[in-house]
Design a protein around this motif. Structure first.
Motif, mmCIF file in Angstrom:
data_model
loop_
_atom_site.group_PDB
_atom_site.id
_atom_site.type_symbol
_atom_site.label_atom_id
_atom_site.label_comp_id
_atom_site.label_asym_id
_atom_site.label_seq_id
_atom_site.Cartn_x
_atom_site.Cartn_y
_atom_site.Cartn_z
ATOM 1 N N LYS A 18 0.862 -1.184 0.000
ATOM 2 C CA LYS A 18 0.000 0.000 0.000
ATOM 3 C C LYS A 18 0.905 1.243 0.000
ATOM 4 N N TYR A 46 -7.695 9.555 5.425
ATOM 5 C CA TYR A 46 -7.169 9.040 4.163
ATOM 6 C C TYR A 46 -6.566 7.636 4.257
ATOM 7 N N ASP A 48 -7.780 4.764 4.150
ATOM 8 C CA ASP A 48 -8.355 3.675 3.358
ATOM 9 C C ASP A 48 -7.472 3.317 2.165
ATOM 10 N N LYS A 49 -6.718 4.298 1.642
ATOM 11 C CA LYS A 49 -5.874 4.051 0.474
ATOM 12 C C LYS A 49 -4.380 4.223 0.756
ATOM 13 N N ILE A 50 -4.049 4.895 1.868
ATOM 14 C CA ILE A 50 -2.652 5.201 2.179
ATOM 15 C C ILE A 50 -2.355 4.795 3.622
ATOM 16 N N SER A 79 5.515 4.698 -2.871
ATOM 17 C CA SER A 79 4.731 3.627 -3.466
ATOM 18 C C SER A 79 5.693 2.698 -4.181
ATOM 19 N N TYR A 106 -3.660 11.063 -3.313
ATOM 20 C CA TYR A 106 -4.828 10.253 -2.972
ATOM 21 C C TYR A 106 -5.829 10.199 -4.113
ATOM 22 N N LEU A 109 -5.364 7.546 -6.836
ATOM 23 C CA LEU A 109 -5.452 6.118 -6.503
ATOM 24 C C LEU A 109 -6.801 5.522 -6.866
#
Length: 109
Positions: A18, A46, A48-50, A79, A106, A109
């Protein structure tokens, strides 16, 4: 927010599946300490993605230097073991600056 050390930096950041936001900070950095509560709140928004993490350079100076951190606070989004984006002290004057930095990545993504 995950606390990084020189021992877990590679595993938690460079080998993470992630994307990872890393807040490089120091105990004597008043600006770092002022933004820390707000960055913790942004991590909730944030995460949920990072993945969000912080590294106290006082205990991991070589790791910070190896990552090119020359001033505090510095925040980097990684990343796949690569630096995707960096925000340096000259670009941080408010929590909004930090959130905009996160949102730019973000939103891709």
């Amino acid at each position: 927010m995950l606390e990084l050390t020189k021992d877990n930096f590679e595993e938690e950041v460079l080998k993470s599946e992630k994307p990872v936001f890393v807040d490089f900070w120091g105990e004597n950095c008043k600006v770092c300490l002022r933004f820390m509560p707000g960055v913790n709140e942004l991590s909730k928004k944030y995460s949920d993605k990072i993945k969000f993490a912080s590294l106290n350079i006082s205990t991991a100076r070589r790791t910070a230097i190896g990552q090119g951190v020359l001033g505090l606070p510095t925040m980097v989004i990684y990343s796949e073991a690569e630096k995707m984006s960096t925000i340096t002290p000259d670009k941080i004057s408010s929590l909004e600056d930090i959130e905009n930095f996160i949102k730019q990545y973000y939103d891709t993504l």
